[in-house]
Design a protein around this motif. Structure first.
Motif, PDB file in Angstrom:
ATOM      1  N   ASP A  58     -74.225 -90.574  41.442  1.00  0.00           N
ATOM      2  CA  ASP A  58     -74.865 -89.503  40.692  1.00  0.00           C
ATOM      3  C   ASP A  58     -74.206 -89.448  39.321  1.00  0.00           C
ATOM      4  N   SER A  92     -81.674 -83.281  24.888  1.00  0.00           N
ATOM      5  CA  SER A  92     -81.017 -84.489  25.392  1.00  0.00           C
ATOM      6  C   SER A  92     -81.736 -85.741  24.905  1.00  0.00           C
ATOM      7  N   SER A 139     -83.078 -86.351  34.227  1.00  0.00           N
ATOM      8  CA  SER A 139     -83.562 -85.251  35.060  1.00  0.00           C
ATOM      9  C   SER A 139     -84.079 -84.154  34.150  1.00  0.00           C
ATOM     10  N   ARG A 160     -75.462 -83.565  30.985  1.00  0.00           N
ATOM     11  CA  ARG A 160     -74.387 -84.451  31.444  1.00  0.00           C
ATOM     12  C   ARG A 160     -74.903 -85.859  31.708  1.00  0.00           C
ATOM     13  N   LEU A 161     -76.135 -85.932  32.217  1.00  0.00           N
ATOM     14  CA  LEU A 161     -76.694 -87.220  32.607  1.00  0.00           C
ATOM     15  C   LEU A 161     -77.116 -88.054  31.410  1.00  0.00           C
ATOM     16  N   SER A 203     -74.598 -87.663  36.849  1.00  0.00           N
ATOM     17  CA  SER A 203     -74.296 -86.353  36.273  1.00  0.00           C
ATOM     18  C   SER A 203     -72.913 -85.865  36.704  1.00  0.00           C
ATOM     19  N   ASP A 204     -72.298 -86.575  37.639  1.00  0.00           N
ATOM     20  CA  ASP A 204     -70.924 -86.289  38.074  1.00  0.00           C
ATOM     21  C   ASP A 204     -69.963 -86.936  37.067  1.00  0.00           C
ATOM     22  N   PRO A 237     -78.323 -80.399  34.318  1.00  0.00           N
ATOM     23  CA  PRO A 237     -77.769 -81.729  34.607  1.00  0.00           C
ATOM     24  C   PRO A 237     -78.194 -82.780  33.595  1.00  0.00           C
ATOM     25  N   SER A 238     -79.352 -82.576  32.943  1.00  0.00           N
ATOM     26  CA  SER A 238     -79.820 -83.562  31.962  1.00  0.00           C
ATOM     27  C   SER A 238     -78.838 -83.721  30.813  1.00  0.00           C
ATOM     28  N   SER A 250     -73.046 -89.106  30.143  1.00  0.00           N
ATOM     29  CA  SER A 250     -72.979 -90.349  30.913  1.00  0.00           C
ATOM     30  C   SER A 250     -73.568 -91.526  30.147  1.00  0.00           C
TER      31      SER A 250
END
Length: 240
Positions: free
Chosen positions: A59, A153, A89, A106-107, A61-62, A103-104, A111
């Protein structure tokens, strides 16, 4: 040929992008959250196209995921020559109603940036490589009410990709931004209701068509591509 890393590979556009690369006999590292779907895709691609396809369920987003993936890539028998940054996401919610960063962010911001930072130095040293960032027509529209964090994002990704393309050109590394519009992929199915653009007859494109145009642009070393005449027409008509 080194590996191609595809994030968000288990379904939708990511799956189609993986197939396009497999058709070109490029070995793959497939990254997504859905371990079962990812493993099935890797097995299918390896069998059908006689290539190596390595599933890496993560994942992204982690915050711990990119370091884990970077360590995995360092253990491979060949370098990473292609990065397809597709994972994304989207949460439909007015910004005032949201209690946390989507989460988008971080993703698609953290990331995507850190993964590019991990693979680009090696590409620059070898004087070869390609990076494909999956943006959105929303960047050309300039606004995204109800999905403000997702839209922001994608705007970041667009600027990041265009800037990196200029920076990496002297190193022989191509960076491409693809900005698709609506795709028949189920990406918005988890949101309340369907996006209006997906209900316009004949407007949404198939993920296969978007993947074909995007990968061809990346291989050709184009800085930017917007698949679909309908999307180019909409982008040309935006007041922003």
């Amino acid at each position: 040929m080194g590996y191609a890393v595809v994030t968000g590979a288990s379904s939708g556009l990511g799956r189609s992008l993986s197939v396009e690369l497999a058709r070109r006999k490029i070995p793959l590292v497939l990254v997504a959250r859905n371990a079962a779907a990812l493993s099935a895709l890797a097995s299918d691609l390896a069998r059908c196209y006689k290539i190596q396809a390595i599933p890496v369920p993560l994942d992204l987003s982690d915050p711990a995921a990119v370091p884990q993936l970077t360590r995995k890539l360092a253990e491979l028998d060949k370098p990473v020559d292609i990065l397809v940054s597709n994972a994304g996401s989207c949460e439909r919610s007015p910004f005032l109603a949201s209690k946390r960063s989507a989460p988008s962010l971080r993703l698609m911001v953290n990331s995507a940036t850190e993964l590019a930072r991990a693979v680009l130095p090696g590409m620059a040293d070898r004087k070869r490589g390609r990076v494909l960032f999956v943006g959105s027509l929303m960047s050309a529209a300039g606004t995204g009410p109800g999905v403000a964090q997702y839209a922001a994002s994608k705007a970041y990704l667009a600027t990041f990709a265009r800037s990196l393309a200029k920076e990496m050109e002297p190193h022989g590394v191509g960076v491409t931004l693809t900005s698709p519009g609506a795709i028949r992929s189920g990406f918005f199915d988890s949101m309340d209701g369907d996006a209006l653009c997906n209900r316009i007859p004949f407007y949404p494109m198939s993920p296969e068509a978007v993947a074909d145009r995007s990968v061809r642009a990346m291989v050709a070393g184009l800085t930017e591509v917007m698949p679909g005449w309908q999307n180019r027409a909409l982008a040309a008509g935006t007041p922003f």
